[in-house]
Each structure stands twice: as structure tokens, then as C-alpha cells.
Design a protein around this motif. Structure first.
Motif, PDB file in Angstrom:
ATOM      1  N   VAL A  19       0.838  -1.207   0.000  1.00 10.78           N
ATOM      2  CA  VAL A  19       0.000   0.000   0.000  1.00 10.78           C
ATOM      3  C   VAL A  19       0.866   1.249   0.000  1.00 10.78           C
ATOM      4  CG1 VAL A  19      -1.659   1.339   1.353  1.00 10.78           C
ATOM      5  CG2 VAL A  19      -1.976  -1.122   1.095  1.00 10.78           C
ATOM      6  N   ARG A  22       2.345   1.660  -3.409  1.00 10.18           N
ATOM      7  CA  ARG A  22       1.319   2.168  -4.328  1.00 10.18           C
ATOM      8  C   ARG A  22       1.127   3.662  -4.155  1.00 10.18           C
ATOM      9  NH1 ARG A  22      -4.309   0.795  -2.261  1.00 10.18           N
ATOM     10  NH2 ARG A  22      -3.696   2.592  -0.981  1.00 10.18           N
ATOM     11  N   ASP A  62      -2.699  -2.413  -8.441  1.00 10.10           N
ATOM     12  CA  ASP A  62      -3.671  -1.459  -7.898  1.00 10.10           C
ATOM     13  C   ASP A  62      -3.762  -0.203  -8.762  1.00 10.10           C
ATOM     14  OD1 ASP A  62      -4.301  -3.110  -5.802  1.00 10.10           O
ATOM     15  OD2 ASP A  62      -3.130  -2.022  -4.293  1.00 10.10           O
ATOM     16  N   GLU A  66      -6.763   1.612 -11.084  1.00 12.98           N
ATOM     17  CA  GLU A  66      -7.148   3.025 -10.997  1.00 12.98           C
ATOM     18  C   GLU A  66      -7.045   3.730 -12.345  1.00 12.98           C
ATOM     19  OE1 GLU A  66      -5.012   5.148  -8.002  1.00 12.98           O
ATOM     20  OE2 GLU A  66      -5.376   3.630  -6.455  1.00 12.98           O
ATOM     21  N   THR A 162      -9.561   9.439  -8.392  1.00 14.99           N
ATOM     22  CA  THR A 162      -9.127   8.488  -9.412  1.00 14.99           C
ATOM     23  C   THR A 162      -9.217   9.107 -10.802  1.00 14.99           C
ATOM     24  OG1 THR A 162      -9.823   6.587  -8.084  1.00 14.99           O
ATOM     25  CG2 THR A 162      -9.574   6.229 -10.448  1.00 14.99           C
TER      26      THR A 162
END
Length: 226
Positions: A19, A22, A62, A66, A162
Motif C-alpha cells: 500500500v 502504491r 492497484d 485506478e 481516481t
């Protein structure tokens, strides 16, 4: 004594989770450290992020979800290119979602946040009068972020973030268009006035009018570049 590491594309802290990798990579892409079409080499990212290849791959997956990264079989990952036509479509969706956010903000605004909106509006006008277009662009982002904070609509906020990330390069191009700040300033001032006046319908209409203007400006850039 070993030489100090270069500060260019400075790595995140050691021990990153997937995470954290990312989020750091997303931030780098949005800041333009990686350009559309540029390859994202896993081995280099492992060094930069000081993490495992597993975490890098999870982060890239990820970001692909997005819409910021494109992963191709046997070719690896790269920053996704977004055409002007797609940028217009994305902005059309933003128009609807941000209209909803503005209406919600008008329902929930408090005196302190209303004052903060006013302060940003004043700074935006000063930036336009001084010809400080980069400053105006930063204040523009700050205003939209504040409206989202006031609205407190977590789902809509995630959608906008996003979508915004996918067209950050197009937004930068738009900020350089001569006369664009002078056009958008009164639109932003109407958004501020409607939210401060606690008028959801007027706030939604003002936001949709503003983003509709963004769409027309993007189409104009596309026409001039064709």
C-alpha cells in the motif's frame, strides 16, 4: 565513507508495504516524475522503494485498476497514456460527480469553512490580477479539495481522485492556455457564493457550469492540435 544517494526520484522509506509503495508511486506519477508511456521497471522500483518485487507488482496492479498504469503481458508496466477524447469523457463524469459534491457541501458548510472558501477566492483573484498562473492552478486544486472535504462524501471523493489522476497531464496543459484563469475565476467565485449561501441547487449548477467550461477548453486544445 560511501557516497550519499542521489535525491532524484528519492526512494520512500525502507520497509514499505504494498500500500505504501502504491501511494508513493501514485504521488510520483501525479507529480510528473514518470511521464505517460514511460516504462515502470520492477527492478528499478524495488531499489527506489526499497521493497520487494512482490510489493511492487501488487502496487502496479492497484494503479492499473485506478487507470494510472497499464500492464502488458511480456512487456511490463508503463504509465498509461490517456487520449484527449478519453480525457473529455472522464471530465464529463467528473462534472456529474463534482456537481453532487458541491450540492452536498452547500448543505453542510459551517461558518469556519465558509470563511476558508472566501479566503481562497480572494487569493485566486489576486493570483489572476498578478498573472501568477501557477499559483492560481494550485489554489484551484485547493478549492476543489476543500469543497470535497466539506461535503464529506467518501465514495464521490474517491471517484474524483481516481478520475483526476488519469488526466493530470491534460489539466496541466489546460492551465497553460492563455486567458484560462480569467475565464474560470468568476466560475469559481459563483461556486463559492452558492456554497456559502447554502444553496445546493445553485452550487451544483455552478460546479457543472465550471466543469462544462473545462470540457470545452479541452476540446479546443484537441482541435488546435489536430
Amino acid at each position: 565513507m560511501p557516497p550519499e544517494p542521489s535525491t532524484e526520484r528519492r526512494p520512500a522509506r525502507a520497509g514499505n508495504t504494498a500500500v505504501q509503495v502504491r501511494d508513493a508511486l501514485r504521488d510520483a506519477i501525479l507529480k510528473g516524475e514518470y511521464l505517460p508511456g514511460e516504462r515502470l521497471v520492477e527492478a528499478q522500483l524495488c531499489v527506489r522503494m526499497q521493497t520487494s518485487r512482490f510489493n511492487v507488482r501488487a502496487a502496479l496492479a492497484d494503479l492499473a485498476a485506478e487507470g494510472l498504469v497499464e500492464v502488458q503481458r511480456n512487456r511490463g508496466a508503463q504509465v498509461r497514456k490517456v487520449s484527449m477524447a478519453e480525457a473529455v469523457e472522464i471530465t464529463e463524469v467528473r462534472m456529474v460527480v463534482e456537481g453532487l459534491i458541491a450540492a452536498r457541501a452547500a448543505e453542510l458548510v459551517d461558518p469556519d469553512r465558509a470563511t476558508e472558501l472566501d479566503e481562497i477566492g480572494v487569493l485566486m483573484r489576486r493570483a489572476v490580477e498578478a498573472g501568477e498562473h501557477r499559483r492560481y492552478s494550485d489554489l484551484n486544486q485547493r478549492l476543489h479539495a476543500l469543497v470535497r472535504q466539506i461535503a464529506g462524501h467518501a465514495t464521490a471523493d474517491r471517484i474524483v481522485e481516481t478520475l483526476r489522476g488519469q488526466i493530470v497531464r491534460h489539466q496541466y496543459m489546460l492551465s497553460l492556455v492563455p486567458g484560462r484563469p480569467e475565464t474560470s475565476l468568476p466560475q469559481h467565485e459563483r461556486i463559492i457564493a452558492a456554497i456559502r449561501g447554502r444553496d445546493p441547487r445553485a452550487a451544483e449548477a455552478a460546479m457543472r457550469e465550471h466543469i462544462s467550461s473545462v470540457i470545452e477548453a479541452l476540446r479546443a486544445i484537441d482541435y488546435l492540435g489536430s
